[in-house]
Structures are given as structure tokens and as C-alpha cells.
Design a protein around this motif. Structure first.
Motif, short mmCIF file in Angstrom:
data_model
loop_
_atom_site.label_atom_id
_atom_site.label_comp_id
_atom_site.label_asym_id
_atom_site.label_seq_id
_atom_site.Cartn_x
_atom_site.Cartn_y
_atom_site.Cartn_z
N MET A 268 -1.26 -1.29 -0.67
CA MET A 268 -1.84 -1.96 0.49
C MET A 268 -1.34 -3.41 0.61
N GLY A 269 -1.21 -4.09 -0.55
CA GLY A 269 -0.76 -5.49 -0.55
C GLY A 269 0.59 -5.64 0.14
N LYS A 270 1.50 -4.70 -0.19
CA LYS A 270 2.85 -4.78 0.41
C LYS A 270 2.95 -4.01 1.72
N ARG A 271 1.86 -3.39 2.14
CA ARG A 271 1.85 -2.49 3.30
C ARG A 271 2.96 -1.45 3.16
N SER A 272 2.98 -0.86 1.95
CA SER A 272 4.05 0.08 1.66
C SER A 272 3.50 1.50 1.44
N PHE A 273 4.19 2.47 1.99
CA PHE A 273 3.88 3.89 1.77
C PHE A 273 5.22 4.52 1.43
N ARG A 274 5.33 5.09 0.24
CA ARG A 274 6.64 5.65 -0.13
C ARG A 274 6.46 6.97 -0.86
N VAL A 275 7.52 7.75 -0.86
CA VAL A 275 7.49 9.10 -1.44
C VAL A 275 8.61 9.22 -2.47
N ARG A 276 8.23 9.74 -3.64
CA ARG A 276 9.21 9.85 -4.71
C ARG A 276 10.27 10.88 -4.34
N ARG A 277 11.53 10.55 -4.55
CA ARG A 277 12.63 11.37 -4.07
C ARG A 277 12.75 12.71 -4.78
N THR A 278 12.16 12.83 -5.95
CA THR A 278 12.23 14.13 -6.63
C THR A 278 11.53 15.21 -5.81
N ALA A 279 10.63 14.81 -4.90
CA ALA A 279 9.95 15.81 -4.06
C ALA A 279 10.94 16.54 -3.15
N TYR A 280 12.14 15.95 -2.97
CA TYR A 280 13.17 16.61 -2.14
C TYR A 280 14.25 17.27 -2.99
N THR A 281 14.26 16.99 -4.28
CA THR A 281 15.41 17.44 -5.08
C THR A 281 15.04 18.31 -6.28
N SER A 282 13.77 18.32 -6.67
CA SER A 282 13.42 19.00 -7.92
C SER A 282 13.16 20.49 -7.71
#
Ligand code: FES
Length: 442
Positions: free
Chosen positions: A16-30
Motif C-alpha cells: 500500500m505504501g508504494k501503491r504497488s500490486f505485482r504478481v510473481r512471474r513463476t505463476a506464468y512459467t512454473s
């Protein structure tokens, strides 16, 4: 990697501090995550199998591959729609190898067992030696998938017998489907023909791309140039420039519940229902404007504007896309592996449409949405570049923060047309299901 390790791995990271929402890339490659998705998502959610209009007559069938299963989508002899596993109950042979057809009975090619269109075993070829009561309990009848339900003639299956109803699952997406179906005065039908193609990318990349307003002006610049050139020297030129000047602010992305979302935008591409542009040709002006007048009569000006003028890119979690833009496409994304997907895609249009308007619709369809149109090849290249990038770089995260926290919540439900609200809605739901926080059961 064990299931437990996967569960403890943070795939979606919100700061929330950085207003960041991110997704770990392994969810597309593993491959391990892909296997878990099959079990936790594809065995639990409603998956689109086909449209009722594809099965016009009793005995009509289509074969479909969904979540790794071969299925028969059939209208039985009583006119009811059914879905069976495309596998014989004798020794397992795949029964239908063709994509579609019509048959009074379903006959296995191996030893010739015959089933009726309701799946009932009618005859064991050369029955000598089989017990008379062998199938008294029906265990040798064709096996139905656990659940089959429809909304406005869009049929979905679910492998989980305890799943919530399709009606509840679709949540806010029902209203968008209504707006698409209500374009037709009679009914919407799947138009003849099917396009099938593959992409070397994770299936979620195509879902994300399908309602991503942020990429349009960069990836599809050549299409926008084409539209502008078509309007050159006509009164539509100034209108086109005005719409494109405001593209980043007009329209919105909306979360619709259960991971579904829609991008609502205003690219002046022209629509057979019911927005005329010069690129479509002068002869279509009056019939298209007449359609708009008819929508105003049926639904009032506000809803008619939404139906006719607003382009809708809808994604039903996790892999059904309905794009109602210059034409309507229904796209089912089949995940074949963690880095390979197959698309089956169909055009949808009103049954009552005359030949000329149908031609204009199909022209709009193939010129942008088809695999050789202005849009799809550009998108496919971007998806494959993303997948390649993920597989050889050290970066760990995909960023999806645009427009996050505007109401203090990472899952902000509505944003501008270039915000990433829809991606966060998708991934939030993905994360909840994968962690068992939402079972989607009654
Ligand atoms: Fe179908 Fe034997 S496998 S009849």
C-alpha cells in the motif's frame, strides 16, 4: 516443488505504501503451478463449452476440449443439451474424432457399442456372452460432466458437483452479457466457422491482453492509423481525432465480481450494432442508424447508448473472452501447458441480420479480431515476447499497479480505461482460489 511450498509462496504482492500490486512471474512459467491451477481452478470453476445456437437440430454435436478433457456437446433427441466425456465406457476409446456433425446415435468406433443422444447404452454389438443385467444400474451409459447450466444460451460446465450456480458465478458479468444479447431483436447466434490457433504463452497472458486498454495505442497503432485514414476528408475525421484525444480518460474498467471484469471504451471503429463510420461504406449508414433507433425504442436512450456505442471487452474468469467491439467474438482459451495455449474463437451476431449487415460485421471481425487481422497478430507477438522475456531474465515480478489504491484499496473496483483494475480483480480471485480462501461451492 510441493503443494505446501506453493501455498506458502507469495504470488500476489500488495504494498500500500508504494501503491504497488505485482504478481510473481513463476505463476506464468512454473509447470508445478500450472498443475495446481488445473486442480484448484479448472476443476472448480464454470467453463464455457459452447453456444446453444451451435446445436440447431436434435442430434447435432460438437466436440470440445476443455481443461484437458475431450467432451461431446450435443442436443439430444428431446431437444435438451447434454455434455458427455468423449470416451467409451467399454474400454475408454475416444468416440468422436470429428469436430462436429449430426447423428441419431453415438457409436463407438472400436467394438461398435451404441449409445443414444441421452448417453444411454442401447446395444453391445454381438451381445452373446454379456450378462443380461450388466447395465441395469446405468454404469455403462456415457458419463456426463457433473454440472451443465446456461445463461442466455451460453452453456458452461463445471466438474465440481458442489459448485455454486452459474447464475451466481457470473455475478455482474450477467448485465454485460445481457447488453450483448439484447443487440439482437430475435437472438444472438454463433455465425458459421470457427478459428483455432495457438500461442506460445501462458493462458493468463491472453486473458489479461483481452481487456487491457493500456496497450491499445501502442500495440495497435497501425490499426488506428488505418481507421484515421479511412475517415480522412469526411466529417468523421474530426470526431475520430476527438475520441482518440480523450481515449485515455473516456470509458472505464470495472470489476464484476468472482474475478470477472470488463473494459468499456470508445474506439471509433464502427459497429454493425449500431455505430456507423465511413470506413464501413456509405450504404451501411441508414441501416445501422435504423438499428440504433430501434434500440432506443426498445431500451431507452441510456441503455441503447451502452448497447450500441460502448465497446465491451469482457473476461469471464478464468478463460472466456467476449469482445463486443467492431464485431463480437467469443473466445475460449484452452491452457495446454504453462507456456502454450490454444484459442477457439467464433463470431456472434443477431439471427435476423440481413446479408449486407452480416457481411459488414464479418468484415469488421476478420479485419481486426481474426488471426490474420490488424489486432490478433500484434497481440500474439506481444504475448510471446512477454513469455520469452520471463523465461530468460532474472526479474521476479510483473507490475499491475496502474490506478491502484485510488479508493484506498488495491482491488479498487472501477478505474479509467487504461487502468489495471481488471488485472487486479483477476489475480485477486486467482490467489483466493489457489489458496483455498474461495471454494466457489454452495
Ligand atoms: Fe468402445 Fe469397445 S471401446 S465399444
Amino acid at each position: 516443488m510441493s503443494e505446501k511450498n506453493l501455498e506458502s509462496m507469495e504470488i500476489v504482492d500488495v504494498d500500500m505504501g508504494k501503491r504497488s500490486f505485482r504478481v510473481r512471474r513463476t505463476a506464468y512459467t512454473s509447470p508445478e503451478i500450472f498443475e495446481l491451477e488445473k486442480k484448484r481452478i479448472f476443476d472448480k470453476v464454470w467453463l464455457y463449452i459452447g453456444h446453444g445456437s451451435e446445436l440447431k437440430k436434435n442430434g447435432d454435436f460438437r466436440t470440445r476440449r476443455l481443461a484437458g478433457r475431450d467432451l461431446i456437446f450435443v442436443r439430444d433427441k428431446n431437444g435438451e443439451v447434454a455434455v458427455f466425456y468423449n470416451s467409451c465406457t467399454h474400454r475408454g476409446a475416444r468416440i468422436y474424432r470429428e469436430p462436429s456433425g449430426n447423428a441419431r446415435n453415438i457409436v463407438c468406433p472400436y467394438h461398435g457399442w451404441v449409445f443414444n443422444t441421452e448417453g444411454k447404452l442401447l446395444s453391445l454389438k454381438n451381445e452373446t456372452g454379456f450378462g443380461e443385467k450388466l447395465n441395469d444400474d446405468g454404469h455403462l451409459d456415457l458419463i456426463r460432466v457433473a454440472r451443465l447450466e446456461q445463461y442466455r444460451n451460453f452453456y458452461f460446465i463445471n466438474f465440481n458437483p458442489k459448485a455454486i450456480s452459474l447464475h451466481d458465478y457470473l455475478a455482474g458479468a450477467r448485465d454485460v452479457i445481457d447488453a450483448i444479447c439484447d443487440q439482437a431483436e430475435t437472438e444472438q447466434i454463433i455465425l458459421p466457422g470457427e478459428q483455432s490457433y495457438t500461442v506460445r504463452a501462458n493462458y493468463k497472458y491472453l486473458a489479461e491482453n483481452s481487456y487491457d486498454g493500456y496497450h491499445v495505442t501502442a500495440t495497435h497503432a497501425s490499426y488506428l492509423d488505418f481507421l484515421r485514414d479511412s475517415a480522412k476528408g469526411t466529417p468523421a475525421e474530426a470526431k475520430f481525432d476527438e475520441v482518440m484525444r480523450n481515449y485515455a480518460t473516456q470509458g472505464q474498467v470495472r470489476s464484476l465480481g468472482n474475478g470477472h471484469a470488463v473494459l468499456e471504451s470508445f474506439v471509433p471503429s464502427g459497429r454493425a450494432v449500431a455505430q456507423w463510420t465511413p470506413a464501413m461504406g456509405a450504404k451501411f449508414k441508414e441501416p445501422i442508424e435504423a438499428k440504433k433507433r430501434s434500440l432506443v425504442e426498445r431500451f431507452g436512450p441510456e441503455r441503447a447508448d451502452y448497447i450500441a456505442e460502448t465497446q465491451k471487452n469482457l473476461v469471464i474468469f478464468p478463460n472466456l473472452v467476449i469482445n463486443d467491439i467492431m464485431a463480437i467474438t467469443v473466445r475460449y482459451i484452452e491452457p495446454e501447458s504453462q507456456n502454450f495455449l490454444r484459442v477457439n474463437s467464433w463470431a456472434l451476431g443477431p439471427a435476423e441480420e440481413n446479408e449486407e449487415l452480416r457481411a459488414a460485421r464479418l468484415d469488421g471481425y476478420v479485419s481486426f479480431l481474426g488471426p490474420a487481422g490488424f489486432g490478433s497478430p500484434d497481440d500474439i507477438e506481444m504475448l510471446e515476447l512477454c513469455q520469452q522475456g520471463l523465461e530468460h531474465t532474472a526479474g521476479e515480478w510483473n507490475e499491475m499497479s496502474k490506478g491502484a489504491f485510488t479508493d484506498g484499496d488495491a482491488r479498487t473496483l472501477v478505474g479509467g480505461p487504461q487502468d489495471e483494475v481488471q488485472l487486479r480483480a483477476y489475480w485477486t480471485q486467482w490467489d483466493r482460489i489457489m489458496r483455498g480462501l474461495d471454494t466457489l461451492e454452495e
